[in-house]
Write a protein that holds these residues in place. Structure first.
Motif, PDB file in Angstrom:
ATOM      1  N   SER A  47      -4.820   7.271  12.354  1.00 53.10           N
ATOM      2  CA  SER A  47      -4.503   7.193  14.290  1.00 53.10           C
ATOM      3  C   SER A  47      -2.809   7.933  13.990  1.00 53.10           C
ATOM      4  O   SER A  47      -1.883   8.396  12.431  1.00 53.10           O
ATOM      5  CB  SER A  47      -3.652   5.704  14.891  1.00 53.10           C
ATOM      6  N   THR A  48      -2.062   8.474  14.713  1.00 48.91           N
ATOM      7  CA  THR A  48      -0.820   9.393  15.207  1.00 48.91           C
ATOM      8  C   THR A  48       0.250   9.089  14.516  1.00 48.91           C
ATOM      9  O   THR A  48       1.467   9.621  13.832  1.00 48.91           O
ATOM     10  CB  THR A  48      -0.590   9.740  16.414  1.00 48.91           C
ATOM     11  N   ASP A  49       0.337   7.626  15.194  1.00 49.20           N
ATOM     12  CA  ASP A  49       1.486   6.307  14.489  1.00 49.20           C
ATOM     13  C   ASP A  49       1.708   6.040  12.692  1.00 49.20           C
ATOM     14  O   ASP A  49       2.358   6.277  12.158  1.00 49.20           O
ATOM     15  CB  ASP A  49       1.923   5.354  15.497  1.00 49.20           C
ATOM     16  N   VAL A  50       0.534   6.176  12.171  1.00 48.50           N
ATOM     17  CA  VAL A  50      -0.067   6.092  11.169  1.00 48.50           C
ATOM     18  C   VAL A  50       0.644   6.874   9.720  1.00 48.50           C
ATOM     19  O   VAL A  50       0.734   7.063   9.094  1.00 48.50           O
ATOM     20  CB  VAL A  50      -1.272   5.109  10.391  1.00 48.50           C
ATOM     21  N   PHE A  51      -0.414   8.700  10.769  1.00 47.10           N
ATOM     22  CA  PHE A  51       0.117   9.250   9.705  1.00 47.10           C
ATOM     23  C   PHE A  51       1.918  10.349   9.697  1.00 47.10           C
ATOM     24  O   PHE A  51       2.213  10.323   8.455  1.00 47.10           O
ATOM     25  CB  PHE A  51      -0.589  10.757  10.830  1.00 47.10           C
ATOM     26  N   LYS A  52       2.727   9.180  10.909  1.00 47.08           N
ATOM     27  CA  LYS A  52       3.604   9.778  10.994  1.00 47.08           C
ATOM     28  C   LYS A  52       4.691   9.299   9.633  1.00 47.08           C
ATOM     29  O   LYS A  52       5.938   9.330   8.868  1.00 47.08           O
ATOM     30  CB  LYS A  52       4.295   9.699  12.213  1.00 47.08           C
ATOM     31  N   SER A  53       3.764   7.901   9.834  1.00 50.04           N
ATOM     32  CA  SER A  53       4.696   6.481   8.411  1.00 50.04           C
ATOM     33  C   SER A  53       3.892   7.046   7.349  1.00 50.04           C
ATOM     34  O   SER A  53       4.886   7.292   6.598  1.00 50.04           O
ATOM     35  CB  SER A  53       3.622   5.525   8.887  1.00 50.04           C
ATOM     36  N   TYR A  54       2.870   7.479   7.006  1.00 53.11           N
ATOM     37  CA  TYR A  54       2.821   8.356   6.015  1.00 53.11           C
ATOM     38  C   TYR A  54       3.050   9.838   5.481  1.00 53.11           C
ATOM     39  O   TYR A  54       3.795   9.721   3.819  1.00 53.11           O
ATOM     40  CB  TYR A  54       1.339   9.005   5.989  1.00 53.11           C
ATOM     41  N   ILE A  55       3.675  10.353   6.225  1.00 57.03           N
ATOM     42  CA  ILE A  55       4.809  11.756   6.240  1.00 57.03           C
ATOM     43  C   ILE A  55       5.830  11.333   5.413  1.00 57.03           C
ATOM     44  O   ILE A  55       6.115  11.585   4.425  1.00 57.03           O
ATOM     45  CB  ILE A  55       4.492  12.254   7.412  1.00 57.03           C
ATOM     46  N   GLU A  56       6.486   9.855   6.165  1.00 56.18           N
ATOM     47  CA  GLU A  56       7.618   9.208   5.927  1.00 56.18           C
ATOM     48  C   GLU A  56       7.422   8.863   4.101  1.00 56.18           C
ATOM     49  O   GLU A  56       8.484   8.681   3.639  1.00 56.18           O
ATOM     50  CB  GLU A  56       7.915   8.600   6.866  1.00 56.18           C
ATOM     51  N   VAL A  57       6.420   8.118   4.554  1.00 56.08           N
ATOM     52  CA  VAL A  57       6.250   7.725   2.606  1.00 56.08           C
ATOM     53  C   VAL A  57       5.951   8.440   1.317  1.00 56.08           C
ATOM     54  O   VAL A  57       7.089   8.111   0.643  1.00 56.08           O
ATOM     55  CB  VAL A  57       5.284   6.913   3.054  1.00 56.08           C
ATOM     56  N   VAL A  58       5.471   9.279   1.729  1.00 50.68           N
ATOM     57  CA  VAL A  58       5.582  10.581   1.074  1.00 50.68           C
ATOM     58  C   VAL A  58       6.330  11.905   1.005  1.00 50.68           C
ATOM     59  O   VAL A  58       6.911  12.720  -0.015  1.00 50.68           O
ATOM     60  CB  VAL A  58       4.167  11.229   0.782  1.00 50.68           C
ATOM     61  N   VAL A  82       1.184  -1.431  -0.492  1.00 47.13           N
ATOM     62  CA  VAL A  82      -0.459  -0.175  -0.085  1.00 47.13           C
ATOM     63  C   VAL A  82       0.987   1.571   0.022  1.00 47.13           C
ATOM     64  O   VAL A  82       0.664   2.195  -0.558  1.00 47.13           O
ATOM     65  CB  VAL A  82      -0.899  -0.146   1.156  1.00 47.13           C
ATOM     66  N   SER A  83       1.176   1.287   1.190  1.00 48.77           N
ATOM     67  CA  SER A  83       2.677   2.543   0.444  1.00 48.77           C
ATOM     68  C   SER A  83       3.776   2.765  -0.777  1.00 48.77           C
ATOM     69  O   SER A  83       3.365   3.745  -0.738  1.00 48.77           O
ATOM     70  CB  SER A  83       3.748   2.321   1.678  1.00 48.77           C
ATOM     71  N   ARG A  84       3.815   1.906  -1.387  1.00 46.09           N
ATOM     72  CA  ARG A  84       3.869   1.764  -2.915  1.00 46.09           C
ATOM     73  C   ARG A  84       3.275   2.639  -3.889  1.00 46.09           C
ATOM     74  O   ARG A  84       3.156   3.414  -4.712  1.00 46.09           O
ATOM     75  CB  ARG A  84       4.878   0.562  -4.101  1.00 46.09           C
ATOM     76  N   ASP A  85       1.665   2.637  -3.368  1.00 44.51           N
ATOM     77  CA  ASP A  85       0.856   2.989  -4.200  1.00 44.51           C
ATOM     78  C   ASP A  85       0.478   4.359  -3.716  1.00 44.51           C
ATOM     79  O   ASP A  85       0.090   4.838  -4.674  1.00 44.51           O
ATOM     80  CB  ASP A  85      -0.578   2.310  -3.601  1.00 44.51           C
ATOM     81  N   LEU A  86       0.531   4.568  -2.508  1.00 41.06           N
ATOM     82  CA  LEU A  86       0.556   6.003  -1.854  1.00 41.06           C
ATOM     83  C   LEU A  86       1.229   6.797  -2.388  1.00 41.06           C
ATOM     84  O   LEU A  86       0.960   8.044  -2.383  1.00 41.06           O
ATOM     85  CB  LEU A  86       0.367   5.479  -0.319  1.00 41.06           C
ATOM     86  N   LYS A  87       3.453   6.415  -2.819  1.00 38.27           N
ATOM     87  CA  LYS A  87       3.826   7.274  -2.667  1.00 38.27           C
ATOM     88  C   LYS A  87       4.151   7.378  -4.668  1.00 38.27           C
ATOM     89  O   LYS A  87       3.755   9.199  -4.168  1.00 38.27           O
ATOM     90  CB  LYS A  87       4.874   6.123  -2.997  1.00 38.27           C
TER      91      LYS A  87
END
Length: 313
Positions: free
Chosen positions: A173-184, A152-157
């Motif tokens: 959630s807070t941890d997932v949002f932080k992960s998303y900011i790193e992914v993009v 899913v990270s590859r697709d979102l990127k």
């Protein structure tokens, strides 16, 4: 592999409730629904249910298990699954049902249904819309399922620009949002990522007691609408409480030296997420970076030229 004979027998006792010796009471907003079940079947499905039904708990003596963390419709499908482990029915379930079944199975340590649901979700991934893809990102982290997270990270990127400011991001959630900011990171500019962070913190009221709280939040409810016209509602409980450490971690993901002076002025410079000393410090770094770049441009012709005259010969 369950034989056809055994599968037929389990299906029959599920349908007729023959010899049922316990019941699951699923509590919902519109009332409770009771499902007659068999202790042995649920005990084999999960060590959690095994301890509930055969351990030193009230459920063991009463034969009643009350759950309020699952919808009756989802539990009914879960019950059908554990009476035969036939994943063919999963083919007909929609995205929401698969996600809820996977999360319920994960919570109660029923690995088989989690694995089967994830397999179906991965198979259908290319057909999911933006909202489903973002919700699947949250689900993947809830399940702590690295393979699903990676896919899913590859697709979102790849679609980072397209999903920018989608309301589902602010439901993370807070941890997932932080992960998303790193992914993009490589697909969105630093100003865009900073803006996402600020909007997430605003929508979830995480910085009311943070730096520069004298700054007035003049955003109206009408402004809390994403580019898709959907209202973003808070995803985090404890509204009004600020987690300074978490905000610092998010801001640590931003390279402010990549801002132009104008972008910094329009974004972080006007934001209450940074203290005045932090703003001055980052502006100084931006100025130094610009000065260094300007100096390099002046020196580049000299160093790139190979003629003797440039070296004083």
């Amino acid at each position: 592999m369950i034989t056809n004979w055994m599968l037929d027998s389990l299906t029959k006792i599920l349908r007729t409730n023959c010899h049922a010796d316990c019941k699951f009471i699923i509590e919902a907003a519109d009332g409770s629904k009771v499902f007659l079940c068999h202790k042995l079947i649920f005990s084999c499905a999960s060590e959690v249910f095994d301890r509930m039904l055969y351990g030193n708990y009230n459920e063991s003596s009463s034969g009643e298990v009350k759950l309020n963390d699952v919808e009756p419709e989802v539990f009914e499908k879960f019950r059908e699954y554990v009476y035969g482990y036939n994943d063919e029915k999963l083919d007909s379930y929609d995205f929401d049902t698969l996600v809820k079944l996977a999360e319920f199975g994960n919570k109660y340590l029923v690995e088989s249904i989690k694995e089967d649901c994830v397999r179906h979700l991965l198979y259908r991934k290319e057909m999911f819309d933006t909202d489903e893809l973002l919700r699947l990102f949250q689900c993947a982290h809830t399940l702590n399922y690295s393979l699903l997270i990676d896919h899913v990270s590859r697709d979102l990127k790849n679609h980072a620009k397209r999903v920018l400011n989608h309301s589902a991001i602010y439901q993370f959630s807070t941890d997932v949002f932080k992960s998303y900011i790193e992914v993009v990171e490589s697909r969105l500019s630093e100003p865009e990522r900073f803006n996402l962070i600020e909007m997430y913190i605003k929508y979830n009221d995480l910085y009311n007691d943070g730096p520069d709280t004298a700054a007035t939040d003049t955003e109206s409810e009408d402004e809390k609408i994403d580019t898709n016209g959907q209202v973003a509602t808070p995803a985090i409980e404890g509204k009004g409480k600020m987690n300074g450490e978490y905000i610092s971690e998010l801001l640590g993901l931003i390279d402010f030296c990549k801002f132009t002076a104008k972008d910094f002025y329009e974004g972080p410079g006007k934001s209450s997420l940074l203290t005045l000393p932090q703003k001055y410090e980052n502006l100084y770094k931006i100025a130094r970076s610009c000065s260094h770049a300007s100096g390099q441009k002046e020196l580049d012709p000299f160093f790139s030229c190979n003629c003797y005259s440039c070296y004083g010969h």
